[in-house]
Design a protein around this motif. Structure first.
Motif, PDB file in Angstrom:
ATOM      1  N   LEU A   1       0.536  -0.964  -0.021  1.00 52.56           N
ATOM      2  CA  LEU A   1      -0.033   0.016   0.096  1.00 52.56           C
ATOM      3  C   LEU A   1       0.872   1.083   0.060  1.00 52.56           C
ATOM      4  CD1 LEU A   1      -2.952  -0.971   2.196  1.00 52.56           C
ATOM      5  CD2 LEU A   1      -3.288  -0.389  -0.291  1.00 52.56           C
ATOM      6  N   SER A   2       2.039   1.362   0.849  1.00 49.73           N
ATOM      7  CA  SER A   2       2.968   2.226   0.533  1.00 49.73           C
ATOM      8  C   SER A   2       3.023   2.663  -0.949  1.00 49.73           C
ATOM      9  CB  SER A   2       3.821   2.308   1.964  1.00 49.73           C
ATOM     10  OG  SER A   2       3.755   2.206   2.862  1.00 49.73           O
ATOM     11  N   VAL A   3       3.896   1.609  -1.269  1.00 46.54           N
ATOM     12  CA  VAL A   3       4.348   1.805  -2.654  1.00 46.54           C
ATOM     13  C   VAL A   3       3.553   2.679  -3.748  1.00 46.54           C
ATOM     14  CG1 VAL A   3       5.285   0.579  -4.527  1.00 46.54           C
ATOM     15  CG2 VAL A   3       6.113   0.181  -2.205  1.00 46.54           C
ATOM     16  N   LEU A   4       2.377   1.611  -3.390  1.00 47.80           N
ATOM     17  CA  LEU A   4       1.005   1.976  -4.468  1.00 47.80           C
ATOM     18  C   LEU A   4       0.928   3.302  -3.678  1.00 47.80           C
ATOM     19  CD1 LEU A   4      -1.659   1.550  -5.960  1.00 47.80           C
ATOM     20  CD2 LEU A   4      -2.426   0.955  -3.931  1.00 47.80           C
ATOM     21  N   VAL A   5       0.577   4.051  -3.001  1.00 50.90           N
ATOM     22  CA  VAL A   5       0.484   5.694  -2.682  1.00 50.90           C
ATOM     23  C   VAL A   5       1.765   6.426  -2.458  1.00 50.90           C
ATOM     24  CG1 VAL A   5       0.379   6.904  -0.601  1.00 50.90           C
ATOM     25  CG2 VAL A   5      -1.372   5.439  -1.155  1.00 50.90           C
ATOM     26  N   ALA A   6       2.161   5.683  -2.629  1.00 49.77           N
ATOM     27  CA  ALA A   6       4.269   6.668  -2.773  1.00 49.77           C
ATOM     28  C   ALA A   6       4.486   6.952  -4.488  1.00 49.77           C
ATOM     29  CB  ALA A   6       5.462   5.794  -1.941  1.00 49.77           C
ATOM     30  N   ALA A   7       4.073   5.957  -5.378  1.00 52.02           N
ATOM     31  CA  ALA A   7       4.321   5.931  -6.204  1.00 52.02           C
ATOM     32  C   ALA A   7       3.255   7.077  -7.559  1.00 52.02           C
ATOM     33  CB  ALA A   7       3.676   4.909  -7.335  1.00 52.02           C
ATOM     34  N   PRO A   8       4.166   7.962  -7.884  1.00 50.49           N
ATOM     35  CA  PRO A   8       2.899   8.889  -8.416  1.00 50.49           C
ATOM     36  C   PRO A   8       2.843   9.066  -9.785  1.00 50.49           C
ATOM     37  CG  PRO A   8       5.970   8.825  -9.268  1.00 50.49           C
ATOM     38  CD  PRO A   8       5.780   7.979  -8.629  1.00 50.49           C
TER      39      PRO A   8
ATOM     40  N   GLY B   1      -9.850  10.368   3.596  1.00 52.29           N
ATOM     41  CA  GLY B   1      -9.354  10.559   4.990  1.00 52.29           C
ATOM     42  C   GLY B   1      -8.078   9.329   5.394  1.00 52.29           C
ATOM     43  N   ILE B   2      -7.035   8.579   4.102  1.00 50.15           N
ATOM     44  CA  ILE B   2      -6.404   7.693   4.305  1.00 50.15           C
ATOM     45  C   ILE B   2      -5.195   8.372   4.096  1.00 50.15           C
ATOM     46  CG2 ILE B   2      -5.836   5.514   4.248  1.00 50.15           C
ATOM     47  CD1 ILE B   2      -8.797   5.003   3.826  1.00 50.15           C
ATOM     48  N   ALA B   3      -3.918   7.887   4.939  1.00 52.35           N
ATOM     49  CA  ALA B   3      -2.067   8.587   5.002  1.00 52.35           C
ATOM     50  C   ALA B   3      -1.995   7.326   4.453  1.00 52.35           C
ATOM     51  CB  ALA B   3      -2.850   9.789   4.576  1.00 52.35           C
ATOM     52  N   PHE B   4      -0.700   6.621   3.960  1.00 50.17           N
ATOM     53  CA  PHE B   4       0.116   5.758   4.526  1.00 50.17           C
ATOM     54  C   PHE B   4       1.152   6.962   4.369  1.00 50.17           C
ATOM     55  CE2 PHE B   4      -2.752   3.329   2.866  1.00 50.17           C
ATOM     56  CZ  PHE B   4      -2.844   2.062   3.497  1.00 50.17           C
ATOM     57  N   SER B   5       2.235   6.248   5.628  1.00 53.75           N
ATOM     58  CA  SER B   5       4.277   6.697   5.152  1.00 53.75           C
ATOM     59  C   SER B   5       4.496   5.936   5.395  1.00 53.75           C
ATOM     60  CB  SER B   5       4.159   8.211   7.011  1.00 53.75           C
ATOM     61  OG  SER B   5       3.199   7.792   7.542  1.00 53.75           O
ATOM     62  N   GLY B   6       5.836   6.334   5.248  1.00 52.54           N
ATOM     63  CA  GLY B   6       7.068   5.281   5.572  1.00 52.54           C
ATOM     64  C   GLY B   6       8.358   5.201   5.609  1.00 52.54           C
ATOM     65  N   ALA B   7       9.736   4.896   6.071  1.00 50.23           N
ATOM     66  CA  ALA B   7      11.015   5.553   6.140  1.00 50.23           C
ATOM     67  C   ALA B   7      11.474   4.125   6.507  1.00 50.23           C
ATOM     68  CB  ALA B   7      10.744   6.057   7.623  1.00 50.23           C
ATOM     69  N   TYR B   8      12.822   4.482   5.650  1.00 52.38           N
ATOM     70  CA  TYR B   8      13.829   3.463   6.329  1.00 52.38           C
ATOM     71  C   TYR B   8      14.983   3.846   6.908  1.00 52.38           C
ATOM     72  CZ  TYR B   8      17.337  -0.301   5.380  1.00 52.38           C
ATOM     73  OH  TYR B   8      18.304  -1.135   6.018  1.00 52.38           O
ATOM     74  N   ILE B   9      15.377   3.562   8.101  1.00 49.63           N
ATOM     75  CA  ILE B   9      16.039   3.686   8.186  1.00 49.63           C
ATOM     76  C   ILE B   9      17.333   2.796   8.483  1.00 49.63           C
ATOM     77  CG2 ILE B   9      17.976   4.671  10.441  1.00 49.63           C
ATOM     78  CD1 ILE B   9      14.994   5.185  11.664  1.00 49.63           C
ATOM     79  N   GLY B  10      19.020   2.986   7.462  1.00 52.31           N
ATOM     80  CA  GLY B  10      19.498   2.460   7.143  1.00 52.31           C
ATOM     81  C   GLY B  10      21.309   2.369   7.814  1.00 52.31           C
ATOM     82  N   GLU B  11      22.146   2.086   8.995  1.00 50.25           N
ATOM     83  CA  GLU B  11      23.293   2.458   9.586  1.00 50.25           C
ATOM     84  C   GLU B  11      24.448   1.396   9.776  1.00 50.25           C
ATOM     85  OE1 GLU B  11      20.962   3.538  13.333  1.00 50.25           O
ATOM     86  OE2 GLU B  11      21.550   2.001  14.318  1.00 50.25           O
ATOM     87  N   VAL B  12      25.316   2.022   9.031  1.00 50.93           N
ATOM     88  CA  VAL B  12      26.482   1.219   9.281  1.00 50.93           C
ATOM     89  C   VAL B  12      27.334   1.927  10.954  1.00 50.93           C
ATOM     90  CG1 VAL B  12      28.590   0.941   8.299  1.00 50.93           C
ATOM     91  CG2 VAL B  12      27.383   0.598   6.598  1.00 50.93           C
TER      92      VAL B  12
END
Length: 449
Positions: free
Chosen positions: A21-28, A47-58
């Protein structure tokens, strides 16, 4: 074993659905497509909003600690917010849920041996539900009530100037993260609770909450193993109460904004004595059972000060910000009895890079008198030359660089003094040497969509 397998499949299905769903919503949307086919707009109308974040660390421990080494860790954070007024006509109500997918190693767990984890995302690999709550707004927003599985670290004992830092203690304070059962309601384990926030005046805001007192069942295993997918929804443990008052003000002719927060918490569970057994003997005394006395209740008081010191000439909402926090808890039932931290965050210093930020901060956690007395008596009864624990302190410096909207890279440095509070180095055959001070370098990348 079969029950755990079903939990894994269920949690994986939740994560997969959120990703899709996040990819669907984020896709332009395709420019040739009619507006009606813009999925984001359709969902927003509902009234629906999806969000996502990825945190990657070394992160790498270059010197000291338990041993040298490097890890990679990552966390997907996939969330949904639903305006229940738009969706079902429930005026003033909002629903929120989010899922973590955590993978990789832990630098503190595997290489440093410190109490205040090098990273706020360090956790055992898992896919877990984190938050799921409904918030009701009343009295034109002056009163809000939040009910459901939720953390405490976003609103309580918090400062807006500590959000840049990577060390876990510079988010949820080191003392509560160490002494509360399962670390208290903070990543990666939230708990069911109810929070009330009231805007008492233009300057004063009150917060009070009651949470379930433990995110996992009792037992020797890690709480993250005992509650592997965040689906236990525990409500029968002794409760944990926390409350605070926040007073906002402006300083000087420049009207620089600041605030002072004071509060307290109270846990109604039982806690192990750090020094004595139930019969009043030292836990180090061979004549005793070695089993700690159970002490009823626990509590703490805390204060937070934050202040804008200067405004940026490029943006009045940016500049130099200062924060300081302090917390105290009883010495007999807590490993850490005094905690202090503070730091500075600088933003708005470059026209070319308007959203870059710099942060410098330090933490200090004092090992309690009860734990220190146990160490001294252990030396006395056994003839050991093991060190007496005293404190753990961490210096962090970091620079957050915005590469493009939604993508930031953050090199960082941490110096960890007396890891584990000055605990014995497990690799020392004589068991007489503290874990050495550790030097940590790393890079965190955050992608938001």
């Amino acid at each position: 074993m079969q029950r755990r397998g079903r939990g894994n499949r269920f949690a994986a299905a939740i994560c997969a659905a959120w990703v899709w769903l996040s990819v669907l919503v984020a896709a332009p949307a395709n420019a040739a497509d009619p507006p009606a086919r813009d999925a984001r707009q359709i969902l927003a109308d509902w009234g629906i909003a999806f969000s996502g974040a990825y945190i990657g660390e070394v992160l790498g421990n270059a010197a000291g600690g338990v041993r040298r080494g490097t890890i990679y860790a990552g966390r997907f954070d996939l969330g949904a917010d639903i305006d229940l007024d738009r969706m079902v006509g429930w005026s003033g109500a909002t629903f929120h849920a989010n899922v973590f997918q955590i993978h990789g190693g832990g630098l503190s767990r595997d290489y440093v041996g410190n109490l205040m984890l090098a990273s706020g995302i360090e956790a055992l690999p898992a896919t877990r539900l984190y938050e799921m709550w409904i918030e009701q707004s009343l009295l034109d927003g002056r009163l809000t009530i939040k009910v459901g599985q939720q953390p405490s670290d976003i609103e309580f004992i918090d400062s807006k100037y500590d959000d840049i830092f990577v060390n876990s203690a510079l988010g949820w304070p080191g003392i509560t993260g160490v002494i509360l059962p399962s670390g208290g309601p903070s990543p990666p384990l939230a708990v069911p609770g109810i929070r009330v926030k009231a805007q008492l005046s233009d300057r004063i805001t009150a917060y009070v909450a009651m949470f379930d007192g433990d995110a996992a069942p009792a037992g020797p295993e890690d709480p993250q193993i005992k509650n592997p997918h965040g689906l236990l929804f525990r409500v029968n443990d002794p409760p944990w109460f926390i409350g605070q008052l926040k007073y906002g003000f402006e300083l000087g002719a420049a009207a620089l904004p600041g605030s002072i927060t004071a509060g307290a918490w109270y846990h109604m569970g039982t806690f192990d004595d750090q020094h004595l057994t139930a019969r009043g003997l030292s836990q180090a005394d061979p004549a005793g059972s070695g089993e700690p006395a159970n002490l009823r209740r626990n509590q703490g008081v805390f204060a937070v000060y934050e202040q804008r010191l200067a405004r940026s000439p490029l943006d009045p909402q940016k500049g130099v910000g200062l924060f300081a926090r302090a917390s105290v808890s009883p010495s007999d039932r807590n490993l850490v009895s005094l905690y202090l931290d503070g730091g500075i965050q600088i933003s708005g210093f470059s026209e070319i890079r308007p959203n870059d930020r710099i942060g410098v901060a330090m933490t200090y956690a004092r090992i309690s008198d009860g734990a220190r007395q146990f160490d001294r008596e252990f030396r006395q009864f056994t003839g050991s030359v093991a060190p007496v624990r005293d404190y753990e302190a961490i210096l962090e410096m970091t620079y957050l660089v915005e590469l493009k909207t939604g993508v930031v890279v953050q090199p960082l440095f941490q110096y960890v003094m007396h890891p584990g509070g000055g605990a014995v180095d497990p690799s020392d055959p004589a068991q007489s040497r503290r874990i050495r001070d550790a030097t940590v370098f790393g890079v965190r990348t955050t992608i938001s969509f």
